[in-house]
Design an enzyme around this catalytic site. Sequence first.
Site, PDB file in Angstrom:
ATOM      1  N   GLU A 115       0.882  -1.162   0.000  1.00 34.38           N
ATOM      2  CA  GLU A 115       0.000   0.000   0.000  1.00 34.38           C
ATOM      3  C   GLU A 115       0.928   1.223   0.000  1.00 34.38           C
ATOM      4  O   GLU A 115       1.786   1.325   0.870  1.00 34.38           O
ATOM      5  CB  GLU A 115      -0.839  -0.039   1.284  1.00 34.38           C
ATOM      6  CG  GLU A 115      -2.099   0.748   1.193  1.00 34.38           C
ATOM      7  CD  GLU A 115      -2.858   0.748   2.508  1.00 34.38           C
ATOM      8  OE1 GLU A 115      -2.734  -0.213   3.288  1.00 34.38           O
ATOM      9  OE2 GLU A 115      -3.562   1.742   2.744  1.00 34.38           O
TER      10      GLU A 115
ATOM     11  N   ARG B 234       5.086 -13.696   9.125  1.00 38.09           N
ATOM     12  CA  ARG B 234       5.679 -12.361   9.072  1.00 38.09           C
ATOM     13  C   ARG B 234       7.069 -12.346   9.684  1.00 38.09           C
ATOM     14  O   ARG B 234       7.385 -13.183  10.530  1.00 38.09           O
ATOM     15  CB  ARG B 234       4.828 -11.377   9.907  1.00 38.09           C
ATOM     16  CG  ARG B 234       3.622 -10.841   9.244  1.00 38.09           C
ATOM     17  CD  ARG B 234       2.841 -10.012  10.245  1.00 38.09           C
ATOM     18  NE  ARG B 234       3.442  -8.694  10.483  1.00 38.09           N
ATOM     19  CZ  ARG B 234       3.142  -7.615   9.754  1.00 38.09           C
ATOM     20  NH1 ARG B 234       2.269  -7.689   8.773  1.00 38.09           N
ATOM     21  NH2 ARG B 234       3.699  -6.464  10.026  1.00 38.09           N
TER      22      ARG B 234
ATOM     23  N   LYS C 165       4.057   2.678  11.002  1.00 37.08           N
ATOM     24  CA  LYS C 165       4.130   3.973  10.322  1.00 37.08           C
ATOM     25  C   LYS C 165       3.829   5.123  11.280  1.00 37.08           C
ATOM     26  O   LYS C 165       4.491   6.150  11.260  1.00 37.08           O
ATOM     27  CB  LYS C 165       3.108   4.017   9.178  1.00 37.08           C
ATOM     28  CG  LYS C 165       3.530   3.180   7.996  1.00 37.08           C
ATOM     29  CD  LYS C 165       2.359   2.876   7.067  1.00 37.08           C
ATOM     30  CE  LYS C 165       2.725   1.694   6.188  1.00 37.08           C
ATOM     31  NZ  LYS C 165       1.600   0.913   5.722  1.00 37.08           N
TER      32      LYS C 165
HETATM   33  P1  ATP Z   1       2.860  -2.268   8.090  1.00 32.18           P
HETATM   34  O1  ATP Z   1       1.463  -2.249   8.629  1.00 32.18           O
HETATM   35  O2  ATP Z   1       3.836  -3.029   8.915  1.00 32.18           O
HETATM   36  O3  ATP Z   1       3.379  -0.940   7.655  1.00 32.18           O
HETATM   37  P2  ATP Z   1       1.512  -3.323   5.857  1.00 32.18           P
HETATM   38  O4  ATP Z   1       1.052  -4.732   5.995  1.00 32.18           O
HETATM   39  O5  ATP Z   1       0.535  -2.246   6.009  1.00 32.18           O
HETATM   40  O6  ATP Z   1       2.782  -3.119   6.752  1.00 32.18           O
HETATM   41  P3  ATP Z   1       1.619  -3.430   3.054  1.00 32.18           P
HETATM   42  O7  ATP Z   1       1.993  -2.304   2.204  1.00 32.18           O
HETATM   43  O8  ATP Z   1       0.202  -3.816   3.121  1.00 32.18           O
HETATM   44  O9  ATP Z   1       2.190  -3.103   4.462  1.00 32.18           O
HETATM   45  O10 ATP Z   1       2.490  -4.713   2.756  1.00 32.18           O
HETATM   46  C1  ATP Z   1       2.839  -5.157   1.477  1.00 32.18           C
HETATM   47  C2  ATP Z   1       3.180  -6.605   1.543  1.00 32.18           C
HETATM   48  O11 ATP Z   1       4.239  -6.815   2.444  1.00 32.18           O
HETATM   49  C3  ATP Z   1       2.018  -7.463   2.027  1.00 32.18           C
HETATM   50  O12 ATP Z   1       1.949  -8.614   1.205  1.00 32.18           O
HETATM   51  C4  ATP Z   1       2.390  -7.820   3.433  1.00 32.18           C
HETATM   52  O13 ATP Z   1       1.881  -9.083   3.767  1.00 32.18           O
HETATM   53  C5  ATP Z   1       3.897  -7.820   3.375  1.00 32.18           C
HETATM   54  N1  ATP Z   1       4.450  -7.503   4.681  1.00 32.18           N
HETATM   55  C6  ATP Z   1       4.217  -6.404   5.417  1.00 32.18           C
HETATM   56  N2  ATP Z   1       4.856  -6.451   6.598  1.00 32.18           N
HETATM   57  C7  ATP Z   1       5.527  -7.643   6.605  1.00 32.18           C
HETATM   58  C8  ATP Z   1       6.365  -8.308   7.548  1.00 32.18           C
HETATM   59  N3  ATP Z   1       6.642  -7.752   8.729  1.00 32.18           N
HETATM   60  N4  ATP Z   1       6.880  -9.511   7.217  1.00 32.18           N
HETATM   61  C9  ATP Z   1       6.615 -10.065   6.027  1.00 32.18           C
HETATM   62  N5  ATP Z   1       5.832  -9.506   5.103  1.00 32.18           N
HETATM   63  C10 ATP Z   1       5.279  -8.307   5.372  1.00 32.18           C
HETATM   64 MG    MG Z   2      -1.412  -3.548   5.125  1.00 30.33          MG
END
Ligand code: ATP
Ligand code: MG
Length: 572
Positions: A29, A257, A267
């Site tokens: 995102e 994760r 964030k």
């Molecule tokens: P955050 O909330 O930690 O900022 P998010 O899940 O909102 O992360 P996204 O932009 O939705 O961030 O993530 C993009 C991709 O990266 C998704 O497929 C998500 O599953 C993966 N991802 C995010 N955080 C992790 C993590 N800590 N370990 C492995 N994969 C991750």
């Molecule tokens: Mg997300």
Amino acid sequence: MNSIFDHGFLAEVHAMNPAENVNTRFPPEPNGHLHIGHSKAIAVNFGFAEFHGGNCFLRYDDTNPAGEEEQFFTSIADTIRWLGFTPARVTHSSDNFEKLFELAEGLIRRDGAYVCHCSRDEIKAQRGGEKGSSPRYACIHRGRPTAESLNEFRAMRNGKYRPGEAALRMKQDIESGNPQMWDLFAYRILDNDATHYRTGNQWRIYPTYDFAHCLCDSIEGITTSLCTTEFEASSESYEWLCKKLDLYTPMQREYGRLNISGTVLSKRKIKALVDEGIVRGWDDPRLYTLIGLRRRGVPPDAILTFVNEIGVTKATTNIQVARLDQTIRTYLGTTVPRLMMVLDPLPVVIDNLPDDFVEMVEVPFSADPSFGTHAVPFTKVMYIERSDFREVDSPKYFRLAPGKTVGLLKVPLPVTATSFERDPKDGRIVRVHAVYGASDGGAKVKKPKAFLHWVAESPAHGSPIRATARLFNSLFRSDDPESNPGGWKADINPGSEEVLENAMIEVGFNEVRSRAPWPARATELNEADDGPESVRFQAMRVGYFAVDMDSSTERVVVNRIVSLKEDSGKRS
Ligand code: ATP
Ligand code: MG
């Protein structure tokens, strides 16, 4: 080479669906910069496609204009390139907004969705209330005629309703044991003034993750849809929607994760640190954002090595920042050249050398001869680390003190301190006097117990090179900032950055800089590792360093990537 793709979880994923043309996607995102956790998702998705000769798309999951900004789109693409991956295509969920709207209409026609006008509280009650304490029941709008829902859905698009007054919900299964089947939202209305980075004010309604994600996967022909385990319960709804619309259903699998402790990754929290000036930006080297790690000088391949080391399974991986630092340290140990740098210089005058004495000393860049060697001037005046000198000697102390003999790295003979001078005002030691060779002036010298790093004064050779060195320590005092009774901010380490304005680097730095990147460019992987931070070196006895982007033609600024050894007490 054993990799996460040829054995274990990801090999099994491929075996279950050995698609001929493997297609994966990394779907961030664009509402923030990527962090270390994302490096696992990038390595898994791009690496999986690469391993099987397929394609991985970068898909911006831009279904919520609030918080999505151009700088994040750019930063995400840059970071992926820096890690050594090239998206086969760059797509956006918003590319499909028109198509998704049509699919939503199709879903209504198939009696698979309805427009609902219930309040949040009402919907929560339908889903069993607080912790499912009351019986679940269907929404009163669930049974409304298809034609009415179609009209209302178009009215939603045309701006008849304010946010919260109407939403499109999927007609799933309120009786299901899986909460991710309880008539999830497909579309919601967002504020009129929410301007989408790509579609502007064209849309008032936006698809949810649950609606858009699976359909975009399907539209793009993704064969292997990999995501993290918190989405495991969502896979039922993913399949339900694709099947209900008679669309191709990609295979989905969930992996654990990567969580890093000893820092914050959310964030909201990083934004607070930036806004309050506690760190210098999202790319501050103390943060575990990927742009922060990059600025600190961590090589992209060290991050991929780390992801490969921790492996991929269904289990969430919880790792201390110190473990990542250890991988980085090991990686740098064999891949970057060595130099001498003095952080806090103390001048040493060698009284028995003539004023114009210069001897060029040959210094290898590494234990690995392929790195080559360079020449460093050794003269009458040189600088050693202030902490390598003591006023009073003691039996267990091996570095310099009055009467003590020590070696200087790569210099043929040792030096012996004879006296020192103090600043008359503050009593600080300002100069040490020493003799070169045997302390009695004779030819016989004992092999010293310690060898110090040093940088000589030799304006003719442009030595020393003056620099600002930034030493980073852990941004938080504990391994678990969140558990601080005063809140995570109370755990901030006030000494997380030490700045040494008078550091001195030997002249070999010029060659190290001109030969960057380090590690030397051997593969395409390094192609985007071309910023100032790719000038990496081991400062002997001091730590691993990289050039910071704040450097100018007048001033070198270096960042400590990691210390040479893991500190036993405080983390570094
Ligand atoms: P955050 O909330 O930690 O900022 P998010 O899940 O909102 O992360 P996204 O932009 O939705 O961030 O993530 C993009 C991709 O990266 C998704 O497929 C998500 O599953 C993966 N991802 C995010 N955080 C992790 C993590 N800590 N370990 C492995 N994969 C991750
Ligand atoms: Mg997300």
